[in-house]
Enzyme design. Sequence first.
Site, PDB file in Angstrom:
ATOM      1  N   ASP A 115      41.563  33.777  53.310  1.00  0.00           N
ATOM      2  CA  ASP A 115      41.339  33.114  52.017  1.00  0.00           C
ATOM      3  C   ASP A 115      42.568  33.381  51.162  1.00  0.00           C
ATOM      4  O   ASP A 115      43.404  34.228  51.492  1.00  0.00           O
ATOM      5  CB  ASP A 115      40.075  33.696  51.358  1.00  0.00           C
ATOM      6  CG  ASP A 115      39.828  33.122  49.967  1.00  0.00           C
ATOM      7  OD1 ASP A 115      39.957  31.902  49.791  1.00  0.00           O
ATOM      8  OD2 ASP A 115      39.529  33.895  49.041  1.00  0.00           O
ATOM      9  N   SER A 116      42.655  32.682  50.031  1.00  0.00           N
ATOM     10  CA  SER A 116      43.723  32.962  49.070  1.00  0.00           C
ATOM     11  C   SER A 116      43.643  34.391  48.559  1.00  0.00           C
ATOM     12  O   SER A 116      44.609  34.903  48.005  1.00  0.00           O
ATOM     13  CB  SER A 116      43.603  32.016  47.878  1.00  0.00           C
ATOM     14  OG  SER A 116      42.397  32.283  47.182  1.00  0.00           O
ATOM     15  N   CYS A 133      38.199  29.277  52.696  1.00  0.00           N
ATOM     16  CA  CYS A 133      38.769  28.854  51.412  1.00  0.00           C
ATOM     17  C   CYS A 133      38.695  27.332  51.348  1.00  0.00           C
ATOM     18  O   CYS A 133      39.286  26.649  52.189  1.00  0.00           O
ATOM     19  CB  CYS A 133      40.218  29.314  51.338  1.00  0.00           C
ATOM     20  SG  CYS A 133      41.077  28.793  49.841  1.00  0.00           S
ATOM     21  N   GLU A 186      39.335  38.262  41.592  1.00  0.00           N
ATOM     22  CA  GLU A 186      40.454  39.023  42.172  1.00  0.00           C
ATOM     23  C   GLU A 186      40.633  40.362  41.455  1.00  0.00           C
ATOM     24  O   GLU A 186      41.070  41.344  42.044  1.00  0.00           O
ATOM     25  CB  GLU A 186      41.764  38.217  42.088  1.00  0.00           C
ATOM     26  CG  GLU A 186      41.854  37.071  43.074  1.00  0.00           C
ATOM     27  CD  GLU A 186      41.905  37.514  44.529  1.00  0.00           C
ATOM     28  OE1 GLU A 186      42.747  38.357  44.877  1.00  0.00           O
ATOM     29  OE2 GLU A 186      41.085  37.022  45.328  1.00  0.00           O
ATOM     30  N   CYS A 189      33.890  27.089  45.874  1.00  0.00           N
ATOM     31  CA  CYS A 189      35.026  28.010  46.027  1.00  0.00           C
ATOM     32  C   CYS A 189      34.428  29.323  46.494  1.00  0.00           C
ATOM     33  O   CYS A 189      33.410  29.776  45.952  1.00  0.00           O
ATOM     34  CB  CYS A 189      35.737  28.189  44.685  1.00  0.00           C
ATOM     35  SG  CYS A 189      36.907  29.563  44.650  1.00  0.00           S
ATOM     36  N   HIS A 223      35.210  32.293  46.152  1.00  0.00           N
ATOM     37  CA  HIS A 223      35.153  33.415  45.190  1.00  0.00           C
ATOM     38  C   HIS A 223      33.849  33.405  44.388  1.00  0.00           C
ATOM     39  O   HIS A 223      33.395  34.449  43.935  1.00  0.00           O
ATOM     40  CB  HIS A 223      36.327  33.330  44.202  1.00  0.00           C
ATOM     41  CG  HIS A 223      37.643  33.797  44.753  1.00  0.00           C
ATOM     42  ND1 HIS A 223      38.345  33.080  45.692  1.00  0.00           N
ATOM     43  CD2 HIS A 223      38.388  34.906  44.498  1.00  0.00           C
ATOM     44  CE1 HIS A 223      39.473  33.731  45.983  1.00  0.00           C
ATOM     45  NE2 HIS A 223      39.519  34.842  45.270  1.00  0.00           N
TER      46      HIS A 223
HETATM   47  N1  DGL Z   1      38.450  30.964  47.562  1.00  0.00           N
HETATM   48  C1  DGL Z   1      39.281  29.816  47.299  1.00  0.00           C
HETATM   49  C2  DGL Z   1      38.460  28.528  47.521  1.00  0.00           C
HETATM   50  O1  DGL Z   1      37.443  28.579  48.206  1.00  0.00           O
HETATM   51  C3  DGL Z   1      39.891  30.027  45.969  1.00  0.00           C
HETATM   52  C4  DGL Z   1      41.026  29.193  45.671  1.00  0.00           C
HETATM   53  C5  DGL Z   1      42.037  29.763  44.752  1.00  0.00           C
HETATM   54  O2  DGL Z   1      42.667  30.768  45.115  1.00  0.00           O
HETATM   55  O3  DGL Z   1      42.247  29.173  43.702  1.00  0.00           O
HETATM   56  O4  DGL Z   1      38.788  27.464  47.056  1.00  0.00           O
END
Ligand code: DGL
Length: 268
Positions: free
Chosen positions: A15-16, A78, A156, A188, A190
């Site tokens: 993921d990011s 992600c 985060e 998302c 997160h």
């Molecule tokens: N967890 C990412 C998603 O599902 C987050 C994206 C981000 O870093 O902006 O889109």
Amino acid sequence: MNAVNLKKNPIGIFDSGVGGLSVLREIRRELPGEDLLYVADSGHAPYGDKSVQLIETRAIAIVEFLVSQNAKAIVVACNTATSAAIATLRAKFPVPIIAMEPAVKPAAAHTKSGVIGVLATSGTLASDNFAKLHNRFGADVKILIQACPGLVEQVEAGDLSGSKTRALIAQYVTPLLEQGADTLVLGCTHYPFLAALIHQIAGPTVAIIDPAAAIARELRRRLTSAKLLSVENRAGSERFWTSAAPDVTRPVIFKLWQMEVDVQSLPN
Ligand code: DGL
């Protein structure tokens, strides 16, 4: 290497940042015997406002790393990276790749009011993938979209319930409720870590849809059909890497994973 040996290999998930841990925990539940590798690209989070090209470059580098660690399958945990890079990843890497998309289909099936709200990053909402989802289900239900800048940063930072996080959620969710949404899609990875707060703000009658468990089941199906499902009779392990400073990401991973684990620096 033959398929018998590949069954023992780990699954790579990325993921990011730490958001994909919401998917990792469902994978752990669904597949207790598999070894799991997790990359948090926290040094480049959020992806939501980055260019498609940058996200693609990051996704390729991370999948190359996971494949170098013998990953037998990849989960793009992600939505934003899926929107930006899934076609490129599938063309480039021969391993099974399972990807996320906002759970519009189950939300459309669930809503009673006929109005659903999709919370996601601006990258996901602006993508062709999302336009296709919108076209497919938008005739049956009203789909309200809401980009949520700032929420990924709160997760985060490990701030799941502070006043700034609460204010951002209220700002994003309240207009959707006012327009009649009775079902909210967490588009998302997160956001599931904010589900308790979203529930509090939205109230008990609003359904919140997180596709992570469905993704874990899809991963099981894909591994089974590719004859890659582990047959080991033991508890699987997890390994974690981050592209940010491990000392910064480690405490957040501990908090979200609810266990102290080793977090290593992602090699460049
Ligand atoms: N967890 C990412 C998603 O599902 C987050 C994206 C981000 O870093 O902006 O889109």
